[in-house]
Design a protein around this motif. Structure first.
Motif, short mmCIF file in Angstrom:
data_model
loop_
_atom_site.label_atom_id
_atom_site.label_comp_id
_atom_site.label_asym_id
_atom_site.label_seq_id
_atom_site.Cartn_x
_atom_site.Cartn_y
_atom_site.Cartn_z
N MET A 1 0.78 -0.73 0.06
CA MET A 1 -0.20 -0.21 0.06
C MET A 1 1.06 1.12 0.25
SD MET A 1 -2.86 -1.27 2.17
CE MET A 1 -3.83 0.38 3.03
N LEU A 2 1.63 1.22 1.12
CA LEU A 2 2.98 2.46 0.61
C LEU A 2 3.33 2.73 -0.89
CD1 LEU A 2 3.92 4.61 2.85
CD2 LEU A 2 6.09 2.78 2.54
N LEU A 3 3.88 1.84 -1.13
CA LEU A 3 4.34 1.40 -2.79
C LEU A 3 3.40 1.93 -3.38
CD1 LEU A 3 6.52 1.06 -3.99
CD2 LEU A 3 6.40 -1.18 -4.49
N ALA A 4 2.14 1.77 -3.42
CA ALA A 4 0.67 2.23 -4.20
C ALA A 4 0.81 3.67 -3.68
CB ALA A 4 -0.01 1.67 -4.37
N VAL A 5 1.24 4.13 -3.39
CA VAL A 5 0.85 5.76 -2.74
C VAL A 5 1.62 6.53 -3.70
CG1 VAL A 5 0.97 7.06 -0.58
CG2 VAL A 5 -0.83 5.22 -0.29
N ALA A 6 2.85 6.61 -2.91
CA ALA A 6 4.67 6.29 -3.92
C ALA A 6 4.24 6.66 -4.64
CB ALA A 6 5.66 5.17 -3.43
N ILE A 7 3.86 5.59 -5.95
CA ILE A 7 4.12 5.20 -7.01
C ILE A 7 2.85 7.13 -7.54
CG2 ILE A 7 3.62 4.55 -9.23
CD1 ILE A 7 4.74 1.79 -7.51
N THR A 8 2.22 6.62 -7.32
CA THR A 8 1.10 7.31 -7.08
C THR A 8 1.25 9.24 -7.26
OG1 THR A 8 -1.27 5.90 -6.86
CG2 THR A 8 -1.58 8.16 -7.66
N GLY A 9 1.95 9.31 -5.68
CA GLY A 9 2.45 10.60 -6.53
C GLY A 9 3.84 11.31 -6.73
#
Length: 106
Positions: A77-85
């Motif tokens: 989930m943290l990786l998904a948020v980072a990629i989206t940002g």
């Protein structure tokens, strides 16, 4: 405009409406009877849980598996948020460059 409006009854009856209805009074025909008190149920003593080495190992392995699964989900989930940002930041830079080029008339 922001004044509260109180609803008005179109046909007032003049009788107050009680909020809770009173319970009917008991009739004089019913006579209270006395009965013996109910016996108190006997609660069995709690049994103790004994862990064997095998069950302790299984419990530790299960706890470790839960920690690994929860950690994997949180990291993903943290990786998904980072990629989206990062993708939103790249899009913002590209749009800014396009708007600047349009204003210069290129």
């Amino acid at each position: 405009m922001l004044q509260p409006r109180i609803p008005v009854n179109p046909l007032p009856t003049g009788k107050p409406i009680p909020l809770n209805h009173p319970a009917p009074a008991p009739t004089a025909d019913i006579k209270p009877t006395t009965s013996a008190p109910a016996p108190v149920p006997v609660v069995p003593a709690r049994t103790t849980v004994q862990l064997t080495p095998g069950s302790a190992l299984a419990l530790a392995a299960g706890g470790g598996a839960v920690v690994l699964v929860v950690g994997t989900v949180l990291v993903s989930m943290l990786l998904a948020v980072a990629i989206t940002g990062v993708s939103v930041a790249v899009i913002a830079v590209v749009l800014r460059l396009l708007v600047r080029d349009m204003q210069k008339g290129r």
